[in-house]
Design a protein around this motif. Structure first.
Motif, mmCIF file in Angstrom:
data_model
loop_
_atom_site.group_PDB
_atom_site.id
_atom_site.type_symbol
_atom_site.label_atom_id
_atom_site.label_comp_id
_atom_site.label_asym_id
_atom_site.label_seq_id
_atom_site.Cartn_x
_atom_site.Cartn_y
_atom_site.Cartn_z
ATOM 1 N N ASP A 23 1.147 -0.557 -0.397
ATOM 2 C CA ASP A 23 0.370 -0.172 0.196
ATOM 3 C C ASP A 23 0.628 1.184 0.375
ATOM 4 O O ASP A 23 0.466 2.406 0.204
ATOM 5 C CB ASP A 23 -0.757 -0.053 1.350
ATOM 6 C CG ASP A 23 -1.739 -1.207 1.044
ATOM 7 O OD1 ASP A 23 -2.798 -1.622 0.264
ATOM 8 O OD2 ASP A 23 -2.305 -1.219 2.605
ATOM 9 N N ASP A 24 2.505 1.344 -0.276
ATOM 10 C CA ASP A 24 3.050 2.174 -0.874
ATOM 11 C C ASP A 24 3.296 3.008 1.053
ATOM 12 O O ASP A 24 3.470 4.034 0.862
ATOM 13 C CB ASP A 24 2.533 3.360 -1.391
ATOM 14 C CG ASP A 24 2.727 2.592 -2.660
ATOM 15 O OD1 ASP A 24 3.892 1.996 -3.350
ATOM 16 O OD2 ASP A 24 2.541 3.437 -4.044
ATOM 17 N N LEU A 25 2.872 2.004 2.009
ATOM 18 C CA LEU A 25 3.127 2.544 3.573
ATOM 19 C C LEU A 25 5.009 1.731 3.801
ATOM 20 O O LEU A 25 5.088 1.010 3.615
ATOM 21 C CB LEU A 25 2.346 2.536 4.360
ATOM 22 C CG LEU A 25 0.417 2.815 3.396
ATOM 23 C CD1 LEU A 25 -0.259 2.445 4.772
ATOM 24 C CD2 LEU A 25 0.268 4.062 3.870
ATOM 25 N N PRO A 26 5.739 2.742 4.936
ATOM 26 C CA PRO A 26 5.051 3.978 5.188
ATOM 27 C C PRO A 26 4.923 5.373 4.612
ATOM 28 O O PRO A 26 4.465 6.359 4.885
ATOM 29 C CB PRO A 26 5.914 4.378 6.740
ATOM 30 C CG PRO A 26 6.925 3.547 6.323
ATOM 31 C CD PRO A 26 6.626 2.122 6.121
ATOM 32 N N SER A 27 6.057 5.015 3.084
ATOM 33 C CA SER A 27 6.013 5.688 2.552
ATOM 34 C C SER A 27 6.345 5.323 1.147
ATOM 35 O O SER A 27 6.424 3.539 1.233
ATOM 36 C CB SER A 27 6.974 6.883 2.717
ATOM 37 O OG SER A 27 7.998 7.168 2.487
ATOM 38 N N LYS A 28 6.363 5.616 -0.192
ATOM 39 C CA LYS A 28 6.946 4.922 -1.377
ATOM 40 C C LYS A 28 7.932 4.694 -1.660
ATOM 41 O O LYS A 28 8.056 3.703 -1.924
ATOM 42 C CB LYS A 28 6.219 6.070 -2.382
ATOM 43 C CG LYS A 28 5.902 5.123 -4.047
ATOM 44 C CD LYS A 28 5.531 5.843 -5.285
ATOM 45 C CE LYS A 28 5.285 4.528 -6.336
ATOM 46 N NZ LYS A 28 5.377 5.557 -7.300
ATOM 47 N N ASN A 29 8.417 5.944 -1.120
ATOM 48 C CA ASN A 29 9.829 5.291 -1.211
ATOM 49 C C ASN A 29 10.756 3.996 -0.451
ATOM 50 O O ASN A 29 11.122 4.087 -0.291
ATOM 51 C CB ASN A 29 11.198 6.430 -0.941
ATOM 52 C CG ASN A 29 12.306 6.250 -1.105
ATOM 53 O OD1 ASN A 29 12.660 6.526 -2.268
ATOM 54 N ND2 ASN A 29 13.255 6.854 -0.034
ATOM 55 N N SER A 30 10.046 4.568 1.309
ATOM 56 C CA SER A 30 10.046 3.201 1.919
ATOM 57 C C SER A 30 9.599 2.266 2.345
ATOM 58 O O SER A 30 10.527 0.711 2.249
ATOM 59 C CB SER A 30 10.041 3.505 3.473
ATOM 60 O OG SER A 30 10.033 4.763 4.059
ATOM 61 N N ALA A 31 8.680 1.756 1.035
ATOM 62 C CA ALA A 31 8.114 0.245 0.953
ATOM 63 C C ALA A 31 9.309 -0.135 -0.586
ATOM 64 O O ALA A 31 9.541 -1.118 -0.343
ATOM 65 C CB ALA A 31 7.495 0.583 0.043
ATOM 66 N N SER A 32 9.683 0.934 -1.434
ATOM 67 C CA SER A 32 10.406 0.434 -2.576
ATOM 68 C C SER A 32 11.648 0.283 -1.583
ATOM 69 O O SER A 32 12.352 -0.887 -1.873
ATOM 70 C CB SER A 32 10.658 1.746 -3.541
ATOM 71 O OG SER A 32 11.755 1.398 -4.046
ATOM 72 N N ASN A 33 12.399 0.889 -0.636
ATOM 73 C CA ASN A 33 13.476 0.550 -0.319
ATOM 74 C C ASN A 33 13.120 -0.644 0.574
ATOM 75 O O ASN A 33 14.510 -2.016 0.842
ATOM 76 C CB ASN A 33 14.186 1.006 0.682
ATOM 77 C CG ASN A 33 14.756 2.835 -0.154
ATOM 78 O OD1 ASN A 33 15.511 2.804 -1.146
ATOM 79 N ND2 ASN A 33 14.607 3.579 0.757
ATOM 80 N N ALA A 34 12.458 -1.433 1.341
ATOM 81 C CA ALA A 34 11.747 -2.175 2.295
ATOM 82 C C ALA A 34 12.002 -4.140 1.193
ATOM 83 O O ALA A 34 12.439 -4.830 1.510
ATOM 84 C CB ALA A 34 10.912 -2.227 3.198
ATOM 85 N N THR A 35 11.360 -3.400 0.072
ATOM 86 C CA THR A 35 11.223 -4.807 -0.629
ATOM 87 C C THR A 35 13.067 -5.129 -0.801
ATOM 88 O O THR A 35 12.982 -6.348 -1.603
ATOM 89 C CB THR A 35 10.318 -4.287 -1.951
ATOM 90 O OG1 THR A 35 11.105 -2.827 -3.051
ATOM 91 C CG2 THR A 35 9.108 -4.244 -1.806
ATOM 92 N N ARG A 36 13.744 -4.042 -1.136
ATOM 93 C CA ARG A 36 14.507 -4.940 -1.753
ATOM 94 C C ARG A 36 15.645 -5.710 -0.759
ATOM 95 O O ARG A 36 16.286 -7.102 -1.154
ATOM 96 C CB ARG A 36 15.966 -3.554 -2.481
ATOM 97 C CG ARG A 36 15.631 -3.407 -3.415
ATOM 98 C CD ARG A 36 16.967 -2.326 -3.794
ATOM 99 N NE ARG A 36 16.698 -0.542 -2.823
ATOM 100 C CZ ARG A 36 15.795 -0.010 -3.676
ATOM 101 N NH1 ARG A 36 15.765 0.064 -5.010
ATOM 102 N NH2 ARG A 36 15.971 1.155 -2.665
ATOM 103 N N ASN A 37 14.756 -5.819 0.466
ATOM 104 C CA ASN A 37 15.492 -5.824 1.716
ATOM 105 C C ASN A 37 15.249 -7.536 1.550
ATOM 106 O O ASN A 37 15.091 -8.231 2.151
ATOM 107 C CB ASN A 37 15.209 -5.125 3.307
ATOM 108 C CG ASN A 37 16.033 -4.366 3.099
ATOM 109 O OD1 ASN A 37 17.186 -3.961 2.341
ATOM 110 N ND2 ASN A 37 16.325 -3.227 4.151
#
Length: 234
Positions: A179-193
């Motif tokens: 859902d792009d939470l907590p932010s779109k950028n944070s969600a994107s970085n997290a998916t790499r992890n």
């Protein structure tokens, strides 16, 4: 010309099929993921060459598709739904519905189709810290974990998706990275992890174990039959 075997009924949902709850009873079972190119994965060296494609962060955005091995066998992975009918046959199946018939002309039969496995216990044990910033300032550290959800389709009752969710450190509320939470950028970085962590638990095809799934887990008839027998014995 080699005759293509018929699509196995054990893959399809039935009227008595129910939504499977992922709990401790399934912790020792494997989820398998097909190679994106349907190529064999004979060894770790081959997997190292193709793991980036198979663990692309885009796959984790809306759930990483897998199949529960148990009733579904390793050889069932050879049945590949053709691209032109995939959207129709991969529609979500709702409990009680009659499944759409899969015809021989709808499938390819790929003998050496590659896949790898992940044990459910390992997936559920994974977690990592997500640093949340607001206006480039540290706000909190949320914990990201994985959730496995049974999402049967008309062509694959044993389809499960892996989702990443997090717990807000301050409010203790649960939210999903899709859902792009907590932010779109944070969600994107997290998916790499997510991809990097899950890769550590991969089991190659020959070592993936198939364990029989008790009928009571996936069929509503199993409980009814036991109740009927118990009633008669009184």
């Amino acid at each position: 010309m080699r005759r293509i075997p018929s699509y196995p009924n054990r893959i399809l949902p039935g009227r008595a099929s129910k939504i499977i709850q992922v709990n401790k009873s399934l912790h020792d079972y494997y989820l398998i993921r097909y190679d994106t190119r349907n190529q064999p994965i004979p060894d770790a060296e081959t997997f190292d060459k193709i793991h980036k494609e198979n663990f692309s962060t885009g796959y984790f955005k809306n759930g990483w598709s897998t199949t529960l091995l148990g009733v579904y066998s390793k050889n069932d992975a050879r049945f590949v739904i053709k691209k032109e009918v995939r959207e129709r046959l991969s529609k979500p199946w709702l409990q009680g519905e009659k499944s759409i018939k899969v015809r021989n002309k709808d499938i390819d039969y790929v003998i050496n189709r590659g896949f790898f496995g992940l044990m459910i216990r390992d997936v559920l044990s994974c977690s990592f810290d997500l640093i949340v910033t607001i206006n480039n300032k540290y706000e909190r550290t949320d914990k990201v974990s994985y959730e496995i959800v049974h999402e049967p389709t008309h062509s694959n009752y044993w389809h499960f998706s892996i989702y990443a969710y997090a717990i807000n450190e301050n409010t203790k509320e649960k939210y999903y990275l899709k859902d792009d939470l907590p932010s779109k950028n944070s969600a994107s970085n997290a998916t790499r992890n997510i991809a990097d962590i899950l890769k550590r638990y991969v089991v190659l095809q020959p070592d993936v174990l198939r364990i029989a799934v008790p009928k009571s887990i996936y069929s509503s008839r199993a409980k009814k039959q036991r109740f009927y027998k118990a009633k008669r014995s009184k």
